[in-house]
Design an enzyme around this catalytic site. Structure first.
Site, mmCIF file in Angstrom:
data_model
loop_
_atom_site.group_PDB
_atom_site.id
_atom_site.type_symbol
_atom_site.label_atom_id
_atom_site.label_comp_id
_atom_site.label_asym_id
_atom_site.label_seq_id
_atom_site.Cartn_x
_atom_site.Cartn_y
_atom_site.Cartn_z
ATOM 1 N N TYR A 153 6.597 -13.584 4.141
ATOM 2 C CA TYR A 153 6.350 -12.180 3.808
ATOM 3 C C TYR A 153 5.256 -11.611 4.703
ATOM 4 C CZ TYR A 153 4.869 -8.090 1.114
ATOM 5 O OH TYR A 153 4.520 -6.817 0.738
ATOM 6 N N THR B 3 4.102 -2.198 -9.337
ATOM 7 C CA THR B 3 5.389 -1.730 -8.836
ATOM 8 C C THR B 3 6.439 -2.788 -9.175
ATOM 9 O OG1 THR B 3 5.228 -2.837 -6.683
ATOM 10 C CG2 THR B 3 4.151 -0.674 -6.900
ATOM 11 N N ASN C 87 8.972 2.576 3.410
ATOM 12 C CA ASN C 87 8.502 1.912 2.196
ATOM 13 C C ASN C 87 9.443 0.833 1.680
ATOM 14 O OD1 ASN C 87 6.953 1.770 -0.488
ATOM 15 N ND2 ASN C 87 9.010 2.401 -1.144
ATOM 16 N N LYS D 162 4.879 -8.507 7.737
ATOM 17 C CA LYS D 162 3.899 -7.420 7.667
ATOM 18 C C LYS D 162 2.938 -7.467 8.855
ATOM 19 C CE LYS D 162 5.439 -5.549 3.890
ATOM 20 N NZ LYS D 162 6.096 -4.215 3.939
ATOM 21 N N SER E 291 2.622 -1.399 4.640
ATOM 22 C CA SER E 291 2.389 -2.818 4.892
ATOM 23 C C SER E 291 1.882 -3.441 3.592
ATOM 24 C CB SER E 291 1.404 -2.991 6.045
ATOM 25 O OG SER E 291 1.158 -4.347 6.309
#
Length: 276
Positions: free
Chosen positions: A148, A183, A83, A152, A134
């Site tokens: 980014y 988050t 994670n 992924k 992901s």
């Protein structure tokens, strides 16, 4: 038997939500973070179920040592959750080699090292689960997220091949593709130096990660519940999209991929040697 989890980036966001959900299920969680003191509250609340360990996933020697230590203390790792991560905004041209390599270290090489470290133990037991966090950005990309998403996409390619290798050995692989969740990801976004020509394309993305941070629709606790449910299902999916935005965006992307495939199918097929 209660499971033993190893969760990286466990101090916030999805990592913390998954830790909380696993603890609520009665499982044991080895919660890894670069600063384990940030997990003091959950360790104090569940001293028999949560153990905080220091781990920078880009330190490959530390990855090996951490996995060996967990196995020595607990005898096994039933679920690995890769994670740990962060975000980055920048046009392709703006993104430096150093910035790109740094992202790959966190999102690809670190998770790969963790998988390699736990697999011998899972293979020996013919059981286990590998959860690869992901993003919907692992299926599609847009201006400002090329770097980014590149990491992924790479993680998903590795994981899809991995699943085909280990599913016959009793080991599950689950690729999780969240959309925008509340988050700390956008709050930890790094940014490339700007080139004026990309203001119109990348500018909205730069503003999005600032203006929308803290107002995302996704609830990490509900995401964690969905992840645990998918792992417990008799037929665990290879990919789990989370959030209406992820479902809609991935669906539209797949439609576009199929439309391009269909539009160019005839010339694509007509590429063999004439005598083949």
């Amino acid at each position: 038997m209660n499971k033993v989890w190893l969760v990286t980036g466990a101090n916030s966001g999805f990592g913390r939500a998954i830790t909380d959900a696993a603890v609520a299920d009665g499982d044991v969680v080895v919660a890894a973070a670069r600063r384990p003191e940030t997990l003091a509250d959950v360790v104090a609340a569940h001293p028999d179920q949560v153990e905080a360990v220091a781990l920078d996933v880009t330190d490959l020697a530390a990855v090996e040592a951490t996995v060996a230590s967990v196995i020595a203390r607990h005898g096994r790792i039933d679920v690995l959750v890769n994670n740990a991560g962060r975000s980055h905004v920048g046009a392709f041209e703006e993104t430096t080699d150093e910035e790109l390599r740094s992202l790959f270290d966190v999102h690809v090489f670190g998770p790969a090292a963790l998988v390699r470290a736990v697999l011998p133990h899972m293979r020996a037991r013919r059981s286990g689960a590998l959860v690869q966090m992901s993003s919907m950005g692992g299926q599609l990309s847009f201006a400002g997220f090329s770097a980014y998403s590149g990491t992924k996409f790479a993680l998903e390619g590795l994981s899809e091949g991995l699943a085909d290798e280990v599913n016959r050995l009793g080991i599950k692989v689950l690729i999780v593709e969240p959309g925008a969740f509340r988050t700390g990801l956008w709050g930890s976004t790094s940014r490339s130096d700007e080139i004026a020509d990309y203001a119109d394309s990348v500018g909205p993305t730069r503003r999005l990660v600032v203006d929308a941070d803290g107002t995302q629709a996704g609830d990490p606790a509900k995401a964690a519940a969905a992840i645990l449910a998918a792992l417990d299902a008799p037929d665990t999916p290879l990919r789990l999209a989370l959030g209406a935005d992820a479902v809609d965006a991935i669906g539209a992307h797949l439609d576009q991929v199929r439309a391009d495939l269909a539009a160019w199918e005839a010339p694509a097929r007509d590429t063999a040697f004439d005598n083949a």
